[in-house]
Design a protein around this motif. Structure first.
Motif, PDB file in Angstrom:
ATOM      1  N   ASP A 176       2.711   4.176  -2.687  1.00 38.37           N
ATOM      2  CA  ASP A 176       2.170   2.816  -2.786  1.00 38.37           C
ATOM      3  C   ASP A 176       0.660   2.787  -2.616  1.00 38.37           C
ATOM      4  O   ASP A 176       0.068   1.709  -2.662  1.00 38.37           O
ATOM      5  CB  ASP A 176       2.810   1.911  -1.725  1.00 38.37           C
ATOM      6  CG  ASP A 176       4.004   1.150  -2.280  1.00 38.37           C
ATOM      7  OD1 ASP A 176       4.178   1.153  -3.504  1.00 38.37           O
ATOM      8  OD2 ASP A 176       4.751   0.563  -1.483  1.00 38.37           O
ATOM      9  N   ASN A 177       0.031   3.934  -2.417  1.00 42.74           N
ATOM     10  CA  ASN A 177      -1.412   3.975  -2.209  1.00 42.74           C
ATOM     11  C   ASN A 177      -2.181   4.363  -3.457  1.00 42.74           C
ATOM     12  O   ASN A 177      -3.376   4.650  -3.384  1.00 42.74           O
ATOM     13  CB  ASN A 177      -1.767   4.938  -1.065  1.00 42.74           C
ATOM     14  CG  ASN A 177      -2.050   4.189   0.227  1.00 42.74           C
ATOM     15  OD1 ASN A 177      -1.357   3.245   0.552  1.00 42.74           O
ATOM     16  ND2 ASN A 177      -3.069   4.606   0.952  1.00 42.74           N
ATOM     17  N   ALA A 178      -1.525   4.387  -4.607  1.00 40.87           N
ATOM     18  CA  ALA A 178      -2.257   4.593  -5.850  1.00 40.87           C
ATOM     19  C   ALA A 178      -3.301   3.486  -5.996  1.00 40.87           C
ATOM     20  O   ALA A 178      -3.047   2.320  -5.668  1.00 40.87           O
ATOM     21  CB  ALA A 178      -1.298   4.586  -7.030  1.00 40.87           C
ATOM     22  N   GLU A 179      -4.478   3.843  -6.473  1.00 45.32           N
ATOM     23  CA  GLU A 179      -5.591   2.892  -6.505  1.00 45.32           C
ATOM     24  C   GLU A 179      -5.254   1.628  -7.280  1.00 45.32           C
ATOM     25  O   GLU A 179      -5.579   0.514  -6.831  1.00 45.32           O
ATOM     26  CB  GLU A 179      -6.823   3.566  -7.103  1.00 45.32           C
ATOM     27  CG  GLU A 179      -7.412   4.644  -6.218  1.00 45.32           C
ATOM     28  CD  GLU A 179      -8.574   5.365  -6.885  1.00 45.32           C
ATOM     29  OE1 GLU A 179      -9.154   4.795  -7.839  1.00 45.32           O
ATOM     30  OE2 GLU A 179      -8.899   6.487  -6.464  1.00 45.32           O
ATOM     31  N   ASP A 180      -4.604   1.757  -8.431  1.00 49.77           N
ATOM     32  CA  ASP A 180      -4.312   0.554  -9.209  1.00 49.77           C
ATOM     33  C   ASP A 180      -3.356  -0.372  -8.477  1.00 49.77           C
ATOM     34  O   ASP A 180      -3.470  -1.600  -8.550  1.00 49.77           O
ATOM     35  CB  ASP A 180      -3.773   0.927 -10.592  1.00 49.77           C
ATOM     36  CG  ASP A 180      -2.511   1.776 -10.540  1.00 49.77           C
ATOM     37  OD1 ASP A 180      -2.202   2.342  -9.467  1.00 49.77           O
ATOM     38  OD2 ASP A 180      -1.828   1.875 -11.576  1.00 49.77           O
ATOM     39  N   ARG A 181      -2.410   0.206  -7.714  1.00 51.00           N
ATOM     40  CA  ARG A 181      -1.476  -0.621  -6.955  1.00 51.00           C
ATOM     41  C   ARG A 181      -2.191  -1.349  -5.821  1.00 51.00           C
ATOM     42  O   ARG A 181      -1.942  -2.532  -5.563  1.00 51.00           O
ATOM     43  CB  ARG A 181      -0.343   0.221  -6.392  1.00 51.00           C
ATOM     44  CG  ARG A 181       0.569   0.819  -7.461  1.00 51.00           C
ATOM     45  CD  ARG A 181       1.786   1.447  -6.837  1.00 51.00           C
ATOM     46  NE  ARG A 181       2.619   2.130  -7.831  1.00 51.00           N
ATOM     47  CZ  ARG A 181       3.804   2.653  -7.588  1.00 51.00           C
ATOM     48  NH1 ARG A 181       4.302   2.592  -6.364  1.00 51.00           N
ATOM     49  NH2 ARG A 181       4.486   3.251  -8.524  1.00 51.00           N
ATOM     50  N   VAL A 182      -3.066  -0.638  -5.119  1.00 50.03           N
ATOM     51  CA  VAL A 182      -3.801  -1.258  -4.015  1.00 50.03           C
ATOM     52  C   VAL A 182      -4.678  -2.392  -4.528  1.00 50.03           C
ATOM     53  O   VAL A 182      -4.711  -3.493  -3.960  1.00 50.03           O
ATOM     54  CB  VAL A 182      -4.640  -0.206  -3.270  1.00 50.03           C
ATOM     55  CG1 VAL A 182      -5.524  -0.880  -2.224  1.00 50.03           C
ATOM     56  CG2 VAL A 182      -3.747   0.836  -2.596  1.00 50.03           C
TER      57      VAL A 182
END
Length: 217
Positions: A176-182
């Motif tokens: 959940d820490n992928a940049e686009d998700r954050v």
């Protein structure tokens, strides 16, 4: 000091028994250096009210206050043992800080009461629902024009993590820490202009620096 209800949480060092070693571990693994970059990005001004969510043992709080003595700094964390360490460190350094026991998704503060909110290597510990709730709380307690700053580990594919990084953080913990998700979570929470300011390597993996704002009134 605000009192918190009893809820499960991940302590600063991952396990309660590691807490006495946390500051040494953080220094060896590069967290202190990463936090110095965050302090520079904050560009805190005299008179600013600054809140760190998940402040742990208070290293970032002290660094912010030492860089800008005219700021008021407040740290929030669910772990009373970590907060006790933070207060002892502040007393030894002669640096006034405030610490409150509580949770990032239930901030015990009034609306529009802070100029900056900070998060340092805490976000990846939170379940998705708590991440979303914590990000919704940030624009509530930030003043118009206030800023949210965060540094955390990148998700899978964000950079080489090395042996230590793989031991501590499996891909499933960081998915959940992928940049686009954050960035998408920040936008849905009501934070504007969400962006990545920088990426820096560390022994635990890529450290990603985020910034977002609350639109001016």
């Amino acid at each position: 000091m605000a009192e918190a209800s009893s809820r499960p949480y991940v302590p600063a060092a991952g396990k309660h028994w590691r807490l006495p070693l946390y500051d040494l571990m953080a220094k060896v693994l590069g967290a202190d250096a990463a936090r110095r970059v965050l302090v520079q990005q904050i560009a805190c001004r005299s008179g600013d009210r600054v809140l760190e969510i998940g402040c742990g043992t208070g290293s970032l709080l002290l660094a912010v206050k030492q860089a800008q003595p005219g700021a008021e700094v407040v740290g929030l964390d669910p772990d009373p043992a970590a907060l006790a360490i933070a207060r002892r460190k502040a007393e030894r350094a002669g640096v006034p800080i405030r610490t409150d026991q509580g949770y990032a998704d239930e901030l015990p503060y009034a609306d529009a009461s802070f100029d900056r909110i900070l998060s340092s290597f805490m976000f990846h510990h939170l379940p998705r629902a708590v991440k979303e709730a914590a990000l919704r709380e940030a624009p509530r307690v930030l003043k118009p024009g206030g800023r949210f700053h965060m540094v955390d580990f990148g998700g899978p594919g964000s950079g080489r993590r090395g042996f230590i990084g793989h031991l501590i953080h499996a891909d499933r913990h960081l998915k959940d820490n992928a940049e686009d998700r954050v960035l998408a979570l920040m936008g849905r929470a009501g934070l504007a202009d969400a962006q990545v300011l920088a990426r820096r390597p560390s022994p635990l993996g890529s450290a990603v620096y985020y910034q977002a704002t609350v639109p001016p009134a």
